[in-house]
Motif scaffolding. Structure first.
Motif, PDB file in Angstrom:
ATOM      1  N   ASP A 115       2.907 -47.771 -16.569  1.00 53.66           N
ATOM      2  CA  ASP A 115       3.781 -48.894 -16.233  1.00 53.66           C
ATOM      3  C   ASP A 115       4.646 -49.297 -17.421  1.00 53.66           C
ATOM      4  OD1 ASP A 115       2.840 -49.832 -13.421  1.00 53.66           O
ATOM      5  OD2 ASP A 115       1.005 -49.499 -14.557  1.00 53.66           O
ATOM      6  N   ASP A 116       4.071 -49.244 -18.623  1.00 53.88           N
ATOM      7  CA  ASP A 116       4.854 -49.571 -19.820  1.00 53.88           C
ATOM      8  C   ASP A 116       5.987 -48.566 -20.020  1.00 53.88           C
ATOM      9  OD1 ASP A 116       3.104 -51.669 -20.327  1.00 53.88           O
ATOM     10  OD2 ASP A 116       1.762 -50.404 -21.497  1.00 53.88           O
ATOM     11  N   ALA A 117       5.681 -47.275 -19.793  1.00 48.97           N
ATOM     12  CA  ALA A 117       6.703 -46.248 -19.961  1.00 48.97           C
ATOM     13  C   ALA A 117       7.825 -46.410 -18.943  1.00 48.97           C
ATOM     14  CB  ALA A 117       6.067 -44.862 -19.840  1.00 48.97           C
ATOM     15  N   LEU A 118       7.459 -46.790 -17.719  1.00 47.04           N
ATOM     16  CA  LEU A 118       8.479 -46.991 -16.693  1.00 47.04           C
ATOM     17  C   LEU A 118       9.338 -48.228 -17.002  1.00 47.04           C
ATOM     18  CD1 LEU A 118       6.464 -46.189 -13.443  1.00 47.04           C
ATOM     19  CD2 LEU A 118       8.365 -44.862 -14.391  1.00 47.04           C
ATOM     20  N   GLU A 119       8.695 -49.288 -17.452  1.00 46.49           N
ATOM     21  CA  GLU A 119       9.446 -50.505 -17.752  1.00 46.49           C
ATOM     22  C   GLU A 119      10.423 -50.288 -18.890  1.00 46.49           C
ATOM     23  OE1 GLU A 119       6.657 -53.623 -18.379  1.00 46.49           O
ATOM     24  OE2 GLU A 119       6.093 -53.756 -16.249  1.00 46.49           O
ATOM     25  N   ALA A 120      10.077 -49.370 -19.803  1.00 40.86           N
ATOM     26  CA  ALA A 120      11.022 -49.043 -20.879  1.00 40.86           C
ATOM     27  C   ALA A 120      12.280 -48.394 -20.339  1.00 40.86           C
ATOM     28  CB  ALA A 120      10.353 -48.122 -21.898  1.00 40.86           C
ATOM     29  N   ARG A 121      12.190 -47.860 -19.105  1.00 40.53           N
ATOM     30  CA  ARG A 121      13.353 -47.259 -18.436  1.00 40.53           C
ATOM     31  C   ARG A 121      13.907 -48.180 -17.353  1.00 40.53           C
ATOM     32  NH1 ARG A 121      12.875 -41.539 -19.108  1.00 40.53           N
ATOM     33  NH2 ARG A 121      14.796 -41.382 -17.883  1.00 40.53           N
ATOM     34  N   ASP A 122      13.505 -49.454 -17.404  1.00 45.48           N
ATOM     35  CA  ASP A 122      13.941 -50.456 -16.409  1.00 45.48           C
ATOM     36  C   ASP A 122      13.516 -50.071 -15.001  1.00 45.48           C
ATOM     37  OD1 ASP A 122      15.174 -52.086 -18.329  1.00 45.48           O
ATOM     38  OD2 ASP A 122      16.997 -50.860 -18.271  1.00 45.48           O
ATOM     39  N   LEU A 123      12.332 -49.498 -14.894  1.00 45.90           N
ATOM     40  CA  LEU A 123      11.786 -49.117 -13.594  1.00 45.90           C
ATOM     41  C   LEU A 123      10.403 -49.732 -13.433  1.00 45.90           C
ATOM     42  CD1 LEU A 123      12.745 -45.311 -13.567  1.00 45.90           C
ATOM     43  CD2 LEU A 123      13.771 -47.107 -12.138  1.00 45.90           C
ATOM     44  N   SER A 124       9.938 -49.797 -12.195  1.00 44.58           N
ATOM     45  CA  SER A 124       8.585 -50.259 -11.907  1.00 44.58           C
ATOM     46  C   SER A 124       8.047 -49.448 -10.732  1.00 44.58           C
ATOM     47  CB  SER A 124       8.565 -51.755 -11.574  1.00 44.58           C
ATOM     48  OG  SER A 124       9.330 -52.011 -10.401  1.00 44.58           O
ATOM     49  N   ARG A 125       6.748 -49.481 -10.540  1.00 47.32           N
ATOM     50  CA  ARG A 125       6.128 -48.727  -9.457  1.00 47.32           C
ATOM     51  C   ARG A 125       5.206 -49.640  -8.657  1.00 47.32           C
ATOM     52  NH1 ARG A 125       1.128 -45.205 -12.098  1.00 47.32           N
ATOM     53  NH2 ARG A 125       0.251 -46.911 -13.322  1.00 47.32           N
ATOM     54  N   ARG A 126       4.801 -49.165  -7.494  1.00 43.14           N
ATOM     55  CA  ARG A 126       3.882 -49.925  -6.636  1.00 43.14           C
ATOM     56  C   ARG A 126       2.526 -49.239  -6.660  1.00 43.14           C
ATOM     57  NH1 ARG A 126       2.583 -49.998  -0.879  1.00 43.14           N
ATOM     58  NH2 ARG A 126       1.864 -52.089  -0.297  1.00 43.14           N
ATOM     59  N   VAL A 127       1.545 -49.900  -7.258  1.00 40.36           N
ATOM     60  CA  VAL A 127       0.175 -49.377  -7.293  1.00 40.36           C
ATOM     61  C   VAL A 127      -0.584 -50.009  -6.137  1.00 40.36           C
ATOM     62  CG1 VAL A 127      -1.959 -49.226  -8.612  1.00 40.36           C
ATOM     63  CG2 VAL A 127       0.241 -49.046  -9.785  1.00 40.36           C
ATOM     64  N   VAL A 128      -1.078 -49.177  -5.226  1.00 36.17           N
ATOM     65  CA  VAL A 128      -1.725 -49.691  -4.021  1.00 36.17           C
ATOM     66  C   VAL A 128      -3.236 -49.752  -4.137  1.00 36.17           C
ATOM     67  CG1 VAL A 128       0.180 -48.865  -2.588  1.00 36.17           C
ATOM     68  CG2 VAL A 128      -1.839 -47.423  -2.916  1.00 36.17           C
ATOM     69  N   ALA A 129      -3.801 -49.077  -5.141  1.00 40.44           N
ATOM     70  CA  ALA A 129      -5.255 -49.065  -5.272  1.00 40.44           C
ATOM     71  C   ALA A 129      -5.640 -48.628  -6.680  1.00 40.44           C
ATOM     72  CB  ALA A 129      -5.902 -48.134  -4.239  1.00 40.44           C
ATOM     73  N   ALA A 130      -6.875 -48.962  -7.064  1.00 38.71           N
ATOM     74  CA  ALA A 130      -7.467 -48.485  -8.316  1.00 38.71           C
ATOM     75  C   ALA A 130      -8.802 -47.845  -7.983  1.00 38.71           C
ATOM     76  CB  ALA A 130      -7.656 -49.640  -9.300  1.00 38.71           C
ATOM     77  N   ALA A 131      -9.073 -46.689  -8.560  1.00 42.26           N
ATOM     78  CA  ALA A 131     -10.326 -45.975  -8.342  1.00 42.26           C
ATOM     79  C   ALA A 131     -11.111 -45.929  -9.643  1.00 42.26           C
ATOM     80  CB  ALA A 131     -10.058 -44.557  -7.833  1.00 42.26           C
ATOM     81  N   PRO A 132     -12.444 -45.967  -9.575  1.00 43.63           N
ATOM     82  CA  PRO A 132     -13.239 -46.035 -10.811  1.00 43.63           C
ATOM     83  C   PRO A 132     -13.321 -44.730 -11.581  1.00 43.63           C
ATOM     84  CG  PRO A 132     -14.682 -45.932  -8.906  1.00 43.63           C
ATOM     85  CD  PRO A 132     -13.283 -46.075  -8.370  1.00 43.63           C
ATOM     86  N   THR A 133     -13.107 -43.587 -10.915  1.00 42.82           N
ATOM     87  CA  THR A 133     -13.195 -42.290 -11.583  1.00 42.82           C
ATOM     88  C   THR A 133     -12.060 -41.385 -11.117  1.00 42.82           C
ATOM     89  OG1 THR A 133     -14.583 -41.276  -9.867  1.00 42.82           O
ATOM     90  CG2 THR A 133     -15.715 -42.449 -11.648  1.00 42.82           C
ATOM     91  N   ILE A 134     -11.835 -40.331 -11.896  1.00 45.35           N
ATOM     92  CA  ILE A 134     -10.823 -39.345 -11.516  1.00 45.35           C
ATOM     93  C   ILE A 134     -11.197 -38.691 -10.192  1.00 45.35           C
ATOM     94  CG2 ILE A 134      -9.822 -37.123 -12.156  1.00 45.35           C
ATOM     95  CD1 ILE A 134     -10.061 -37.981 -15.081  1.00 45.35           C
ATOM     96  N   ALA A 135     -12.474 -38.354 -10.034  1.00 46.57           N
ATOM     97  CA  ALA A 135     -12.913 -37.686  -8.806  1.00 46.57           C
ATOM     98  C   ALA A 135     -12.618 -38.542  -7.580  1.00 46.57           C
ATOM     99  CB  ALA A 135     -14.404 -37.365  -8.892  1.00 46.57           C
ATOM    100  N   THR A 136     -12.869 -39.832  -7.676  1.00 43.59           N
ATOM    101  CA  THR A 136     -12.607 -40.729  -6.548  1.00 43.59           C
ATOM    102  C   THR A 136     -11.117 -40.824  -6.266  1.00 43.59           C
ATOM    103  OG1 THR A 136     -14.566 -42.022  -7.125  1.00 43.59           O
ATOM    104  CG2 THR A 136     -12.986 -43.048  -5.634  1.00 43.59           C
TER     105      THR A 136
END
Length: 331
Positions: free
Chosen positions: A206-227
């Protein structure tokens, strides 16, 4: 006055463990015997060394000032009394405890185990998951070697960077972004999932995108890579994951892997161990094989599969610290 130099070994254990019981277990003596030894150390030094504060023992200022010197003296004595540096690997019987990031153990552990068994058939390995809390203390002696993206903060813990991983984009083959040119605008407009054991919906991307004046929509967070990859496998979601440690899962799930269309720092992979193992020949052998397995795995990680048209969007990855990269898994 004649002093028992064995008191140095006991003092070293007491100062590292901060507990009579744990120091006794480390030196394979009874707790009452260690308590009596502490009494002898107190009489010899004229200082309490450890004082009780609630349920714990706290070193005195004099003890803290002695700690580094005492440890160095014990290490020197061990080197003098054990001058040999060669070990008979074929006859070595020892169980090593490795606390590794689970995805890293899955990606590199099989190759490491193969090398260990080929040289020392009597060696066994216990791979443990990373501690579930931030209070894990490797000084307790329950871990021989740690591996992960975090840099140890304790001065008693040695560490080195064995290689670097990098973030790539993972998505299912049916996702519209799997083929064709991928712009940073396309990437930002997609639905995202983050990997965070604490459920955070924001990470360094998100920080890298904001440096380009962009943002994203995060719909979920998972506890592990596998999940997270299981979510991506079934829905039109995208996730940024470390390529090396995720490679077995990415291959098994048949997911599409593409370069991120924005520059992100490389992720350092640290090997860490307690300084008490510095002069241990068997441990040095283990570290060497782990270092080789990790570095070879990092070197073998090529560019993710992509369409020729994607070349213009594949930006170079900068090497940076784990703090900037956000780690193998964000907190």
């Amino acid at each position: 006055m004649q002093l028992d130099l064995n008191l140095l070994t006991a003092l070293d254990a007491l100062l590292e463990e901060g507990s009579v019981t744990d120091a006794a277990a480390r030196l394979h003596v009874s707790a009452p015997a260690m308590s009596r030894t502490l009494g002898r150390i107190r009489r010899a030094t004229g200082d309490q060394i450890l004082v009780r504060t609630g349920r714990t023992m706290t070193p005195t200022p004099h003890a803290l000032a002695l700690r580094a010197t005492v440890h160095e003296l014990v290490q020197q004595a061990q080197a003098v009394l054990s001058p040999h540096t060669q070990i008979e690997l074929a006859a070595l019987e020892r169980t090593f405890i490795l606390r590794w990031h689970d995805a890293l153990a899955a990606a590199v552990g099989p190759a490491l185990l193969h090398s260990l068994r080929a040289e020392a058939p009597g060696v066994r390995v216990r791979f443990l998951a990373e501690a579930s809390t931030d209070t894990h203390d490797p000084r307790r002696g329950d871990t021989d070697l740690e591996a992960g993206s975090g840099e140890p903060s304790s001065p008693e813990i040695r560490h080195e960077i064995a290689g670097h991983d990098r973030l790539v984009l993972a998505l299912r083959p049916a996702h519209p972004l799997c083929h064709g040119p991928l712009t940073i605008e396309d990437y930002a407009a997609a639905d995202h999932i983050t990997v965070s054991r604490r459920g955070r919906l924001r990470d360094p991307v998100d920080d890298a995108l904001e440096a380009r004046d962009l943002s994203r929509r995060v719909v979920a967070a998972a506890p592990t890579i596998a999940t997270a990859l299981q979510f991506v496998r079934r829905q039109d979601l995208v996730v940024a994951v470390p390529q090396l440690v995720s490679r077995p899962l990415l291959d098994d799930l048949g997911l599409c892997v593409r370069p991120l269309p924005l520059t992100m720092p490389a992720i350092p992979i640290h090997l860490a161990w307690h300084q008490r193992y510095d002069n241990d020949p068997a441990h040095a052998w283990l570290r060497g094989l782990a270092r080789t397995a990790l570095s070879q795995a990092c070197e073998s990680t090529g560019d993710p599969a992509r369409d020729p048209a994607d070349a213009a969007t594949d930006e170079a990855t900068d090497e940076a610290t784990d703090e900037a990269a956000g780690g193998l898994i964000a907190e």
